[in-house]
Enzyme design. Structure first.
Site, short mmCIF file in Angstrom:
data_model
loop_
_atom_site.label_atom_id
_atom_site.label_comp_id
_atom_site.label_asym_id
_atom_site.label_seq_id
_atom_site.Cartn_x
_atom_site.Cartn_y
_atom_site.Cartn_z
N CYS A 75 51.62 -2.21 10.74
CA CYS A 75 51.30 -2.73 12.08
C CYS A 75 50.21 -1.87 12.70
O CYS A 75 49.53 -2.30 13.63
CB CYS A 75 52.52 -2.87 12.97
SG CYS A 75 53.83 -1.75 12.67
N GLU A 131 46.80 -10.88 14.03
CA GLU A 131 47.29 -9.93 13.03
C GLU A 131 47.40 -10.64 11.68
O GLU A 131 48.07 -11.67 11.57
CB GLU A 131 48.66 -9.40 13.44
CG GLU A 131 49.17 -8.35 12.47
CD GLU A 131 50.47 -7.70 12.92
OE1 GLU A 131 51.41 -8.42 13.24
OE2 GLU A 131 50.52 -6.45 12.94
C1 UN1 Z 1 53.72 0.66 10.69
O1 UN1 Z 1 52.51 0.63 10.83
O2 UN1 Z 1 54.37 -0.36 10.54
O3 UN1 Z 1 51.63 5.68 11.53
C2 UN1 Z 1 54.42 1.96 10.68
C3 UN1 Z 1 51.78 5.24 10.39
C4 UN1 Z 1 53.10 5.40 9.71
C5 UN1 Z 1 54.07 4.40 10.23
C6 UN1 Z 1 53.49 3.03 10.31
N1 UN1 Z 1 53.60 6.74 9.91
O4 UN1 Z 1 50.86 4.68 9.82
#
Ligand code: UN1
Length: 511
Positions: free
Chosen positions: A299, A400
């Site tokens: 995400c 997205e």
């Molecule tokens: C996600 O993007 O769904 O910050 C979580 C990050 C990871 C966690 C991502 N430590 O990219």
């Protein structure tokens, strides 16, 4: 723990298939539905990683009942003792890091370097939350009345429901389960149907560390059959979802009706701004890692790169050259830089956005094709894809995608870049590459997002800081660090009057 295994299919050297029941009240239990579903390796669908229960409402009811019973005892275990179990689980996870990373790559597809990072993130979360067992701070304040003591303490909420995604199958389960149990809650978790094994592995470590029965219960299955009844259950007092904004709307709506605590961590369309004075080598490497790491399935993925006109041409050229050279393949091969999409549906979504971008008039600079020949024939692979000359209002710059599709957008300067960066419905992560400290601090102030990186891409959050975002990315809660402790506790304000007289607040002012 009762795990049956099946032999692996001929020609595959992987470890055998795991047959997993639900984990309820410390027991391994088949679903009341009598149905199961398969968990296959997205890099090689001949590899059957596991068979899991396709559960339904009756299983959710049993799990919630078990969690409710366990809560009566667990809430009374002193928090430092609860936390010691979590600390021990961290040590166990260290010993099993490679095994669990290998299994995660098999069920999810991302490369080993990243699945080791995912297990490490659960270890980090375990150490952090273990420490919280001796903090769980609340304010102790002076009273406005004499001989009266005033403070606020954190109390557990009760049974918490968790619905987790497939992209960080152990890390995100740990962000939810570990603070919840240290705070004294009990849990029912529905892991993503694409990646249930990693959640079982995390809970296995906790159980081996001494977690009492019923404190965490796992019900495998699909959203409508398990997630919805979990969110609807009257005895579930808090629900935490990481997923799409569309599912967030459904779960948030259900939770609102019964005034449940509800934490939603949803979509992103994360911008990385590259100004003319940026270290271009650094920005290119960062943009590749942020855009194509985890096959773009974070995400926080760097899905938009907003480059100032002075460096735009050179950035696009060099970025595309590097993207074309990324080594695509099975994540179990150490040389692989980008694995497959998690499943066919995600791959088809990614490919559909290639068409959308083309039709909108963006310039396809590289990629865009499915890879399905030779070593790719049994998996959900596609090429790293880069569009340039993207207009900020195009769908590929607004929606997205959750795949390896990066949009590069030209901009005039800082002000223009911030406007483009903020001109989306999401607000999770953001990044700025510059050597100008004034611009860096202005961007920290002005980027409308829960996370801002300076001279680093949009991915790479650490577990002890709040994680989450603004606008359609969530509903104001944060995971990670103190944000999670706030979510998994109720405040109780405590007043102790030792004056032996009736004192009336706001009234008895001694005037
Ligand atoms: C996600 O993007 O769904 O910050 C979580 C990050 C990871 C966690 C991502 N430590 O990219």
């Amino acid at each position: 723990m009762a795990t049956d295994t099946l032999a692996s299919p001929a020609g595959l050297s992987h470890t055998p298939t795991k047959v997993m029941k639900n984990f309820i009240d410390g027991e391994w239990i088949e679903s009341a539905t009598g149905e199961t579903f398969e968990n296959r390796n997205p890099a090689d669908t001949r590899d059957l990683v596991g068979i899991f229960q396709k559960s339904g409402k009756a299983d959710v009811d049993d799990a919630v009942e078990a969690a409710k019973r366990a809560f009566t005892k667990w809430r009374l275990v002193p928090a430092p003792r609860r936390a010691e179990i979590v600390f021990r689980a961290a040590e166990i996870l260290i010993g099993r890091k490679e095994e669990y990373a290998q299994e995660m790559t098999r069920e999810m597809g991302k490369v080993l370097k990243e699945t080791r990072g995912d297990v490490q993130e659960a270890i980090d979360a375990a150490y952090y939350n273990a420490g919280e067992g001796r903090r769980l701070f609340g304010p102790t304040v002076p009273s406005e009345l004499p001989n009266k003591f005033a403070m606020a303490v954190r109390q557990p909420i009760g049974v918490c429901g968790m619905i987790t995604p497939w992209n960080f199958p152990m890390a995100i389960s740990s962000w939810k389960l570990l603070p919840a149990i240290v705070c004294g809650n009990t849990c029912v978790i529905k892991p993503a149907q694409d990646t249930p094994l990693s959640t079982f592995n995390l809970v296995r470590a906790l159980t081996d560390a001494g977690l009492p029965k019923g404190v965490i219960n796992i019900v495998a299955g699909y959203g409508p059959e398990v997630g919805t009844p979990l969110a609807e259950h009257a005895d579930v007092r808090a629900i935490s979802l990481t997923g799409s904004s569309a599912v967030g709307r459904i779960i948030g709506g259900i939770a609102a009706k019964s005034f449940k605590h509800c934490s939603l961590e949803l979509g992103g369309k994360n911008p990385m701004i590259v100004l003319d004075d940026a270290n271009l080598d650094l920005a290119i490497e960062g943009g590749l890692w942020g855009g194509f790491g985890t096959t773009g399935q974070r995400c926080t993925a760097t899905s938009r790169i907003i480059a100032q006109k002075g460096v735009y041409g050179e950035f696009v050229e060099r970025y595309v050259e590097r993207a074309k050279k990324l080594k695509i393949g099975n994540g179990l091969d150490e040389a692989t830089e980008m694995g497959p999409a998690v499943n066919e549906k995600q791959l088809l979504t990614d490919l559909s956005y290639v068409e959308i971008g083309r039709n909108e008039g963006a310039k396809l600079m590289c990629g865009g094709n499915r890879l399905d020949k030779g070593e790719y024939q049994y998996g959900w692979f596609m090429e790293p894809t880069v569009f340039s000359d993207v207009d900020p209002k195009m769908r590929i710059a607004q929606e997205e995608i959750f795949g390896p599709v990066v949009s590069i957008i030209p901009c005039d300067g800082m002000e223009d870049a911030i406007e483009i960066a903020n001109g989306i419905e999401y607000g999770l992560s953001s990044a700025l590459y510059t050597k100008d400290v004034n611009k860096a601090f202005a961007a920290i102030r002005d980027l409308d997002a829960g996370i801002t990186y300076i001279n680093a891409p949009t991915i790479g959050a650490e577990v002890h800081l709040p994680f989450g975002g603004t606008k359609a990315t969530g509903n104001g809660h944060r995971e990670g660090g103190i944000g999670a402790i706030d979510f998994y506790t109720e405040w109780k304000s405590v007043y102790v009057d030792y004056s032996d007289t009736l004192q009336k607040a706001q009234i008895d002012r001694g005037e």
